[in-house]
Scaffold this motif. Sequence first.
Motif: not given
Length: 184
Positions: A162-166, A155-160
């Motif tokens: 997502t943050d990069q994409e945002l 989940l941390a990798r996916r959130l990271r």
Amino acid sequence: MSAMNPIHSLWGNFFKDRCRENEATMTLLGQVPLFAGLRKSELRDLERLVHRRLYRDGEVVFWEGEPGVGMYIVQRGEVGVYKEYGKRGQKELARLEAGDFFGEMALLEGDCRSATAVASGETCLFGLIHPDLFHLFRRRPHLGVKLLSALGDVLARRLRRTDQELQRLSQDSLVVETDGGCQP
């Protein structure tokens, strides 16, 4: 004696096929990043919990907004993940194939699904349901710690990501706004 061979081979093949199926399930589970660090005995415990289900082309696995009860692993076929599925603004967020997994947040919370998952072509999924998994965790707490730690990592990798994409989308938006001509 030769009259018994057909019966023996019938039962032998039946159990051999089931054994091969179990081994294939354990192999797939071991390839999922969430379970990659587990020992064979721990994978066997998980394999016993797996619910195998075949989906037809276009069949909805779960709907955006419905309560989440577990996660899924694609054994065969493909799954599309959509926002606003079936509506004018429908957007495909991801295309998942064999070995991919989704819906894992439901293992932590029973909140509503954030997207709709739909089978693309004939698709076989393995489901792991929250109550089954947490019953196993009560029996084998060390396994629960390992899996919840791995889930946190995923989940941390996916959130990271997502943050990069945002951030990228935000920067693209700034470029469009400043290139528009009218500036203070």
